[in-house]
Design a protein around this motif. Structure first.
Motif, mmCIF file in Angstrom:
data_model
loop_
_atom_site.group_PDB
_atom_site.id
_atom_site.type_symbol
_atom_site.label_atom_id
_atom_site.label_comp_id
_atom_site.label_asym_id
_atom_site.label_seq_id
_atom_site.Cartn_x
_atom_site.Cartn_y
_atom_site.Cartn_z
ATOM 1 N N LYS A 1 5.902 -7.843 -11.793
ATOM 2 C CA LYS A 1 5.414 -8.707 -10.856
ATOM 3 C C LYS A 1 5.235 -7.842 -9.611
ATOM 4 C CE LYS A 1 6.103 -12.535 -7.791
ATOM 5 N NZ LYS A 1 6.909 -13.752 -7.104
ATOM 6 N N THR A 2 6.128 -7.250 -9.381
ATOM 7 C CA THR A 2 6.113 -6.130 -8.045
ATOM 8 C C THR A 2 4.701 -4.967 -8.375
ATOM 9 O OG1 THR A 2 8.243 -6.308 -7.514
ATOM 10 C CG2 THR A 2 7.015 -4.574 -6.514
ATOM 11 N N LEU A 3 4.943 -4.617 -9.851
ATOM 12 C CA LEU A 3 3.762 -3.657 -10.154
ATOM 13 C C LEU A 3 2.452 -4.283 -10.285
ATOM 14 C CD1 LEU A 3 5.863 -1.887 -12.823
ATOM 15 C CD2 LEU A 3 5.485 -0.927 -10.851
ATOM 16 N N TRP A 4 2.202 -5.371 -10.844
ATOM 17 C CA TRP A 4 1.111 -6.185 -10.543
ATOM 18 C C TRP A 4 0.505 -6.465 -9.467
ATOM 19 C CZ3 TRP A 4 -0.341 -11.190 -9.249
ATOM 20 C CH2 TRP A 4 -1.622 -11.512 -9.630
ATOM 21 N N GLU A 5 1.402 -7.165 -8.250
ATOM 22 C CA GLU A 5 1.102 -7.101 -7.060
ATOM 23 C C GLU A 5 0.687 -5.837 -6.296
ATOM 24 O OE1 GLU A 5 4.474 -9.019 -4.947
ATOM 25 O OE2 GLU A 5 3.691 -11.231 -5.776
ATOM 26 N N MET A 6 1.385 -4.775 -6.536
ATOM 27 C CA MET A 6 0.942 -3.424 -5.845
ATOM 28 C C MET A 6 -0.201 -2.996 -6.425
ATOM 29 S SD MET A 6 3.613 -0.098 -6.438
ATOM 30 C CE MET A 6 3.246 0.020 -8.296
ATOM 31 N N ASP A 7 -0.404 -3.303 -7.788
ATOM 32 C CA ASP A 7 -1.872 -2.705 -8.323
ATOM 33 C C ASP A 7 -2.985 -3.536 -7.769
ATOM 34 O OD1 ASP A 7 -3.060 -1.001 -10.518
ATOM 35 O OD2 ASP A 7 -3.659 -2.875 -11.125
ATOM 36 N N LYS A 8 -3.013 -4.726 -7.151
ATOM 37 C CA LYS A 8 -4.088 -5.586 -6.525
ATOM 38 C C LYS A 8 -4.207 -4.858 -5.238
ATOM 39 C CE LYS A 8 -2.625 -9.517 -6.629
ATOM 40 N NZ LYS A 8 -2.388 -10.877 -6.349
ATOM 41 N N SER A 9 -3.211 -4.378 -4.485
ATOM 42 C CA SER A 9 -3.540 -3.854 -3.308
ATOM 43 C C SER A 9 -4.130 -2.599 -3.043
ATOM 44 C CB SER A 9 -2.307 -3.373 -2.735
ATOM 45 O OG SER A 9 -2.085 -3.098 -1.235
ATOM 46 N N GLU A 10 -5.295 -2.750 -2.410
ATOM 47 C CA GLU A 10 -6.366 -1.641 -2.418
ATOM 48 C C GLU A 10 -6.735 -1.339 -0.883
ATOM 49 O OE1 GLU A 10 -9.899 -2.739 -4.254
ATOM 50 O OE2 GLU A 10 -8.953 -2.900 -6.209
ATOM 51 N N LEU A 11 -6.632 -2.256 -0.027
ATOM 52 C CA LEU A 11 -7.002 -2.108 1.433
ATOM 53 C C LEU A 11 -5.855 -1.386 2.320
ATOM 54 C CD1 LEU A 11 -9.140 -5.184 2.299
ATOM 55 C CD2 LEU A 11 -9.809 -2.801 1.638
ATOM 56 N N GLN A 12 -5.964 -0.669 3.227
ATOM 57 C CA GLN A 12 -4.949 -0.289 4.039
ATOM 58 C C GLN A 12 -4.269 -1.561 4.940
ATOM 59 O OE1 GLN A 12 -3.576 2.810 4.357
ATOM 60 N NE2 GLN A 12 -2.122 1.663 5.690
ATOM 61 N N SER A 13 -3.137 -1.860 4.447
ATOM 62 C CA SER A 13 -2.403 -3.058 5.312
ATOM 63 C C SER A 13 -1.883 -2.563 6.722
ATOM 64 C CB SER A 13 -1.251 -3.299 4.509
ATOM 65 O OG SER A 13 -0.181 -2.368 4.408
ATOM 66 N N LEU A 14 -1.947 -3.695 7.323
ATOM 67 C CA LEU A 14 -1.338 -3.527 8.781
ATOM 68 C C LEU A 14 -0.019 -4.090 8.945
ATOM 69 C CD1 LEU A 14 -2.316 -2.364 11.559
ATOM 70 C CD2 LEU A 14 -3.132 -4.800 12.050
ATOM 71 N N THR A 15 1.279 -3.057 9.014
ATOM 72 C CA THR A 15 2.422 -3.557 9.079
ATOM 73 C C THR A 15 3.079 -3.719 10.356
ATOM 74 O OG1 THR A 15 3.025 -1.436 8.320
ATOM 75 C CG2 THR A 15 2.863 -2.893 6.870
ATOM 76 N N VAL B 1 0.793 -1.356 -0.060
ATOM 77 C CA VAL B 1 -0.012 0.308 -0.079
ATOM 78 C C VAL B 1 0.935 1.317 0.008
ATOM 79 C CG1 VAL B 1 -1.671 1.395 1.304
ATOM 80 C CG2 VAL B 1 -1.921 -1.281 1.219
ATOM 81 N N LEU B 2 1.831 1.243 0.807
ATOM 82 C CA LEU B 2 2.829 2.432 0.888
ATOM 83 C C LEU B 2 3.559 2.524 -0.370
ATOM 84 C CD1 LEU B 2 4.164 2.272 4.554
ATOM 85 C CD2 LEU B 2 2.282 3.849 3.577
ATOM 86 N N LEU B 3 3.987 1.431 -0.870
ATOM 87 C CA LEU B 3 4.777 1.287 -2.154
ATOM 88 C C LEU B 3 3.948 1.979 -3.314
ATOM 89 C CD1 LEU B 3 7.295 0.394 -3.333
ATOM 90 C CD2 LEU B 3 6.427 -1.659 -3.964
ATOM 91 N N LYS B 4 2.791 1.554 -3.196
ATOM 92 C CA LYS B 4 1.732 2.266 -4.338
ATOM 93 C C LYS B 4 1.778 3.673 -4.148
ATOM 94 C CE LYS B 4 -2.961 1.563 -6.396
ATOM 95 N NZ LYS B 4 -4.065 0.690 -6.257
ATOM 96 N N GLU B 5 1.561 4.152 -2.972
ATOM 97 C CA GLU B 5 1.470 5.678 -2.653
ATOM 98 C C GLU B 5 2.836 6.390 -3.194
ATOM 99 O OE1 GLU B 5 0.519 6.273 1.484
ATOM 100 O OE2 GLU B 5 -1.237 5.377 1.419
ATOM 101 N N LEU B 6 3.934 5.705 -2.937
ATOM 102 C CA LEU B 6 5.330 6.456 -3.159
ATOM 103 C C LEU B 6 5.471 6.435 -4.782
ATOM 104 C CD1 LEU B 6 7.675 4.771 -0.392
ATOM 105 C CD2 LEU B 6 6.574 6.785 -0.739
ATOM 106 N N TRP B 7 5.074 5.197 -5.265
ATOM 107 C CA TRP B 7 5.106 5.035 -6.715
ATOM 108 C C TRP B 7 4.350 6.119 -7.274
ATOM 109 C CZ3 TRP B 7 7.467 2.512 -10.597
ATOM 110 C CH2 TRP B 7 6.948 2.372 -11.869
ATOM 111 N N SER B 8 2.934 6.633 -6.762
ATOM 112 C CA SER B 8 2.090 7.635 -7.513
ATOM 113 C C SER B 8 2.825 8.967 -7.367
ATOM 114 C CB SER B 8 0.769 7.496 -6.921
ATOM 115 O OG SER B 8 0.893 7.893 -5.425
#
Length: 307
Positions: free
Chosen positions: A124-138, A101-108
């Motif tokens: 592969k990373t971009l595809w997995e990142m694109d699937k991520s929609e919910l706020q994750s808990l790290t 989720v954070l990776l997607k925010e930084l990428w944007s």
């Protein structure tokens, strides 16, 4: 630290870490753009040479990019072959993981196609990142504490069985939940009370005492699936939550088996669903009790049937 001529490097004879041709070419282009390495390799200096323990691909890419001198970190401490291998493997294997989720925010935040390519994220990373929609808990966003218990094999088996029986009462999917820190504090407080009451210090012993108390109150597990005269869910629950124990006398078990076998022979219940036999027995008993009450209420005080 030292600035080393590329001719003074030695590469690992065997390197378990590999890099795709696309990633290597991307690294070469990045180094050309920067004019230098932006992270330093780790080397082992011996006999005037610098053996690369971590950063083999970076050095090769730098040479491909036309660099002739590189800044490196090195050690002159004598290292055995095994120590060199262990260091190389640790640098390859001990690494963090991305919060998608954070990776997607930084990428944007990157508004240039060239800079997006520079980031080096593969498909592969971009595809997995694109699937991520919910706020994750790290983990690194949580304040947490870790406590370790050591159990003997039979204690560990008992702990596992008790937890599985308790969890079977909960209507749930296979989802992992992080508990609240306040509940951790309640757990530690309960441990402290038990330690003081029983005058014990060993945490594993305290856990066993907690299990003893839990098992003495098994019938309270009914709160997990009974609401008045209704059930909260239709999952299987431990019979111990009704009887207060997993065990029954052998004579009663034999009697129960005979009754169930007879019901199966008569086709009243199916062999794969023997629990239905207990249901039928309970329903017949309750039905008989209901009729009995009605019958007793219609009799006279001396026991004679009214005319």
């Amino acid at each position: 630290m030292a600035e080393v001529d590329v001719g003074d490097f030695e590469f690992l004879e065997k390197n378990a870490r590999y890099m795709t041709n696309y990633m290597f070419n991307n690294l070469v282009e990045n180094i050309k753009k920067d004019g230098t390495l932006t992270s330093v390799p780790l080397c082992y200096k011996h006999d005037g040479k610098y053996k690369i323990l971590s950063g083999n691909h970076r050095v090769k890419a730098a040479m491909e990019a036309g660099l002739t001198k590189l800044l490196v970190m090195y050690t002159e401490k004598p290292l055995s072959r095994a120590e060199q291998v262990a260091i190389a493997l640790s640098h390859n294997s001990i690494e963090g993981k991305d919060d998608l989720v954070l990776l997607k925010e930084l990428w944007s935040e990157i508004d240039s196609v060239d800079l997006k390519k520079y980031s080096g994220l593969d498909d592969k990373t971009l595809w997995e990142m694109d699937k991520s929609e919910l706020q994750s808990l790290t983990e690194f966003h949580l304040e947490y504490k870790t406590q370790t218990f050591l159990f003997l094999p039979d204690e560990a088996d008992r702990l596992k069985n008790v937890f599985e029986n308790a969890l079977s009462l909960v209507h749930k999917d296979k989802v992992a939940y992080a508990n609240r820190l306040q509940d951790f504090d309640r757990f530690i407080d309960a441990q402290s009370k038990i330690q003081n009451a029983y005058d014990v210090k060993n945490s594993a012993v305290v856990m066993m005492l907690m299990l003893d108390m839990f098992e003495r109150h098994l019938e309270e597990l009914q709160e997990g699936y009974i609401d008045g005269d209704e059930v909260k869910h239709k999952k299987n629950v431990p019979i111990a939550s009704v009887l207060g124990n997993d065990l029954i006398p052998a004579s009663i078990a034999l009697l129960l088996k005979k009754a169930i076998d007879k019901m199966i022979d008569k086709g009243e219940v199916k062999k794969k669903n023997k629990a239905e036999a207990i249901k039928l027995m309970a329903e017949k008993y309750l039905e008989g009790e209901h009729h009995g009450k009605k019958g007793r209420s219609s009799k006279l005080a001396d026991g004679r049937e009214p005319k």
